[in-house]
Design a protein around this motif. Structure first.
Motif, PDB file in Angstrom:
ATOM      1  N   LEU A 164       0.834  -1.210   0.000  1.00  0.00           N
ATOM      2  CA  LEU A 164       0.000   0.000   0.000  1.00  0.00           C
ATOM      3  C   LEU A 164       0.869   1.261   0.000  1.00  0.00           C
ATOM      4  N   ILE A 165       1.907   1.230   0.822  1.00  0.00           N
ATOM      5  CA  ILE A 165       2.794   2.403   0.912  1.00  0.00           C
ATOM      6  C   ILE A 165       3.519   2.607  -0.419  1.00  0.00           C
ATOM      7  N   ALA A 166       3.914   1.508  -1.066  1.00  0.00           N
ATOM      8  CA  ALA A 166       4.591   1.624  -2.365  1.00  0.00           C
ATOM      9  C   ALA A 166       3.634   2.207  -3.411  1.00  0.00           C
ATOM     10  N   ALA A 167       2.365   1.823  -3.354  1.00  0.00           N
ATOM     11  CA  ALA A 167       1.386   2.375  -4.306  1.00  0.00           C
ATOM     12  C   ALA A 167       1.191   3.864  -4.043  1.00  0.00           C
ATOM     13  N   ASN A 168       1.204   4.235  -2.769  1.00  0.00           N
ATOM     14  CA  ASN A 168       1.087   5.652  -2.407  1.00  0.00           C
ATOM     15  C   ASN A 168       2.287   6.449  -2.931  1.00  0.00           C
ATOM     16  N   ASP A 169       3.473   5.929  -2.629  1.00  0.00           N
ATOM     17  CA  ASP A 169       4.699   6.668  -2.962  1.00  0.00           C
ATOM     18  C   ASP A 169       4.986   6.655  -4.469  1.00  0.00           C
ATOM     19  N   GLY A 170       4.393   5.702  -5.168  1.00  0.00           N
ATOM     20  CA  GLY A 170       4.642   5.575  -6.603  1.00  0.00           C
ATOM     21  C   GLY A 170       3.566   6.276  -7.421  1.00  0.00           C
ATOM     22  N   GLU A 171       2.617   5.469  -7.891  1.00  0.00           N
ATOM     23  CA  GLU A 171       1.600   5.969  -8.826  1.00  0.00           C
ATOM     24  C   GLU A 171       0.779   7.134  -8.249  1.00  0.00           C
ATOM     25  N   PHE A 172       0.375   6.980  -6.979  1.00  0.00           N
ATOM     26  CA  PHE A 172      -0.467   8.041  -6.397  1.00  0.00           C
ATOM     27  C   PHE A 172       0.308   9.350  -6.265  1.00  0.00           C
ATOM     28  N   LYS A 173       1.521   9.280  -5.762  1.00  0.00           N
ATOM     29  CA  LYS A 173       2.302  10.512  -5.560  1.00  0.00           C
ATOM     30  C   LYS A 173       2.550  11.219  -6.885  1.00  0.00           C
ATOM     31  N   GLN A 174       2.782  10.424  -7.919  1.00  0.00           N
ATOM     32  CA  GLN A 174       3.013  11.047  -9.224  1.00  0.00           C
ATOM     33  C   GLN A 174       1.753  11.802  -9.691  1.00  0.00           C
ATOM     34  N   ASP A 194       1.241  15.001  -7.560  1.00  0.00           N
ATOM     35  CA  ASP A 194       2.104  16.123  -7.961  1.00  0.00           C
ATOM     36  C   ASP A 194       1.556  16.817  -9.201  1.00  0.00           C
ATOM     37  N   ARG A 195       1.059  16.012 -10.132  1.00  0.00           N
ATOM     38  CA  ARG A 195       0.535  16.608 -11.373  1.00  0.00           C
ATOM     39  C   ARG A 195      -0.768  17.349 -11.113  1.00  0.00           C
ATOM     40  N   TYR A 196      -1.566  16.800 -10.215  1.00  0.00           N
ATOM     41  CA  TYR A 196      -2.837  17.428  -9.840  1.00  0.00           C
ATOM     42  C   TYR A 196      -2.561  18.746  -9.102  1.00  0.00           C
ATOM     43  N   LYS A 197      -1.618  18.696  -8.165  1.00  0.00           N
ATOM     44  CA  LYS A 197      -1.311  19.884  -7.349  1.00  0.00           C
ATOM     45  C   LYS A 197      -0.639  20.984  -8.175  1.00  0.00           C
ATOM     46  N   TYR A 198       0.247  20.566  -9.055  1.00  0.00           N
ATOM     47  CA  TYR A 198       0.972  21.561  -9.858  1.00  0.00           C
ATOM     48  C   TYR A 198       0.558  21.422 -11.325  1.00  0.00           C
ATOM     49  N   ALA A 199      -0.761  21.382 -11.578  1.00  0.00           N
ATOM     50  CA  ALA A 199      -1.279  21.106 -12.925  1.00  0.00           C
ATOM     51  C   ALA A 199      -0.757  22.111 -13.953  1.00  0.00           C
ATOM     52  N   ASP A 200      -0.482  23.330 -13.512  1.00  0.00           N
ATOM     53  CA  ASP A 200       0.006  24.334 -14.460  1.00  0.00           C
ATOM     54  C   ASP A 200       1.376  23.953 -15.040  1.00  0.00           C
ATOM     55  N   ARG A 201       2.104  23.098 -14.327  1.00  0.00           N
ATOM     56  CA  ARG A 201       3.414  22.651 -14.839  1.00  0.00           C
ATOM     57  C   ARG A 201       3.270  21.453 -15.787  1.00  0.00           C
ATOM     58  N   PHE A 202       2.060  20.897 -15.868  1.00  0.00           N
ATOM     59  CA  PHE A 202       1.824  19.722 -16.722  1.00  0.00           C
ATOM     60  C   PHE A 202       0.644  20.008 -17.651  1.00  0.00           C
ATOM     61  N   PRO A 203       0.816  21.001 -18.544  1.00  0.00           N
ATOM     62  CA  PRO A 203      -0.322  21.476 -19.336  1.00  0.00           C
ATOM     63  C   PRO A 203      -0.826  20.485 -20.387  1.00  0.00           C
ATOM     64  N   GLU A 204      -0.157  19.322 -20.503  1.00  0.00           N
ATOM     65  CA  GLU A 204      -0.613  18.323 -21.492  1.00  0.00           C
ATOM     66  C   GLU A 204      -2.056  17.914 -21.225  1.00  0.00           C
ATOM     67  N   GLN A 205      -2.463  17.937 -19.957  1.00  0.00           N
ATOM     68  CA  GLN A 205      -3.813  17.506 -19.586  1.00  0.00           C
ATOM     69  C   GLN A 205      -4.405  18.521 -18.611  1.00  0.00           C
ATOM     70  N   PRO A 206      -5.751  18.604 -18.552  1.00  0.00           N
ATOM     71  CA  PRO A 206      -6.352  19.491 -17.545  1.00  0.00           C
ATOM     72  C   PRO A 206      -6.194  18.912 -16.135  1.00  0.00           C
ATOM     73  N   GLN A 207      -6.351  19.763 -15.143  1.00  0.00           N
ATOM     74  CA  GLN A 207      -6.162  19.328 -13.749  1.00  0.00           C
ATOM     75  C   GLN A 207      -7.058  18.131 -13.396  1.00  0.00           C
ATOM     76  N   ALA A 208      -8.304  18.165 -13.901  1.00  0.00           N
ATOM     77  CA  ALA A 208      -9.254  17.096 -13.552  1.00  0.00           C
ATOM     78  C   ALA A 208      -8.760  15.729 -14.024  1.00  0.00           C
ATOM     79  N   PHE A 209      -7.987  15.713 -15.086  1.00  0.00           N
ATOM     80  CA  PHE A 209      -7.442  14.445 -15.585  1.00  0.00           C
ATOM     81  C   PHE A 209      -6.528  13.822 -14.526  1.00  0.00           C
ATOM     82  N   TYR A 210      -5.670  14.661 -13.947  1.00  0.00           N
ATOM     83  CA  TYR A 210      -4.724  14.156 -12.936  1.00  0.00           C
ATOM     84  C   TYR A 210      -5.461  13.757 -11.655  1.00  0.00           C
ATOM     85  N   ARG A 211      -6.552  14.482 -11.381  1.00  0.00           N
ATOM     86  CA  ARG A 211      -7.349  14.131 -10.196  1.00  0.00           C
ATOM     87  C   ARG A 211      -7.951  12.740 -10.362  1.00  0.00           C
ATOM     88  N   VAL A 212      -8.457  12.481 -11.559  1.00  0.00           N
ATOM     89  CA  VAL A 212      -9.052  11.161 -11.824  1.00  0.00           C
ATOM     90  C   VAL A 212      -7.988  10.068 -11.668  1.00  0.00           C
TER      91      VAL A 212
END
Ligand SMILES: N[C@@H](CCC(=O)N[C@@H](CS)C(=O)NCC(=O)O)C(=O)O
Length: 213
Positions: free
Chosen positions: A96-106, A109-127
């Motif tokens: 569980l911790i590995a899933a948190n630190d891996g896929e979820f954390k990535q 970060d994209r959701y929180k700093y969506a302006d740095r990842f303009p390839e997709q809208p913020q809601a995409f990263y939230r999903v």
């Protein structure tokens, strides 16, 4: 007395989990609050990657991974029984911790700093992040904490990241389809332990008096 030195940053979820375990174990440390934009040379000297948290024990042993700091503390003193004794539960915690630190954390970060990842809208990263939230919600429907009836390592290692997620769009989170996750997070945020590790310290500078926490 020669206290272990903890380089920390108050709001960093990795540092929060390390401080939670250190505090729960009763091991006292000399805390050095770090400004990430202006890291002290002493931190770079002991740990070239210069991430936080870093724990320096006996001036020689350097632990630069937050989960390792948690385990280092709890394997010495674990008065609240956070470490699962059962090997299967421990393996599940690590997954569980590995899933948190891996896929979820990535995704976080994209959701929180969506302006740095303009390839997709913020809601995409939230999903993307919600996949992990849904998994946690399913567990929390079955038991008050992630692994069982009691609070354990996995809860403490993961909730600082869910706190960060919840703070990105507070209104969205409050109406999200994760009521058990909200209940779990709220109770951990209210806990005296969490409140005690969120005390503010002025950033450390070489030569400052030792601050024990
Ligand atoms: N895998 C490390 C990650 C620690 C980490 O990335 N911490 C962030 C702060 S939350 C950091 O120090 N980032 C470096 C930087 O911003 O320069 C751990 O578990 O301790």
């Amino acid at each position: 007395m020669n206290y272990p030195v903890l380089y920390s940053f108050r709001r960093c979820p990795y540092a929060i989990r390390a401080r939670l375990a250190l505090r729960a174990s009763g091991i006292r440390v000399a805390i050095r609050e770090v400004v990430l934009a202006d890291k002290p040379a002493a931190l770079r000297q002991v740990f070239a990657r210069a991430t936080v948290p870093v724990l320096v024990v006996n001036q020689t042993e350097v632990i630069g991974e937050s989960l390792d700091i948690m385990l280092w503390a709890l394997q010495q003193y674990d008065p609240q029984g956070w470490l699962p004794v059962d090997a299967t539960l421990m393996a599940e915690s690590r997954r569980l911790i590995a899933a948190n630190d891996g896929e979820f954390k990535q995704a976080l970060d994209r959701y929180k700093y969506a302006d740095r990842f303009p390839e997709q809208p913020q809601a995409f990263y939230r999903v993307e992040a919600e996949r992990f939230l849904a998994l946690l919600e399913k567990r929390l429907v079955q038991s008050p904490y992630l692994l069982c009836e009691r609070l354990t390592l996995a809860d403490m290692a993961i909730f600082p990241f869910i706190r960060q997620f919840a703070n990105v769009e507070r209104d969205w989170f409050e109406q999200s389809p994760y009521p058990q996750l909200r209940r779990w997070l709220a109770s951990l945020l209210r806990s005296p332990l969490f409140v005690s590790v969120m005390v503010k310290y002025v950033p450390w500078r070489e030569g400052d008096p030792v601050v024990i926490c």
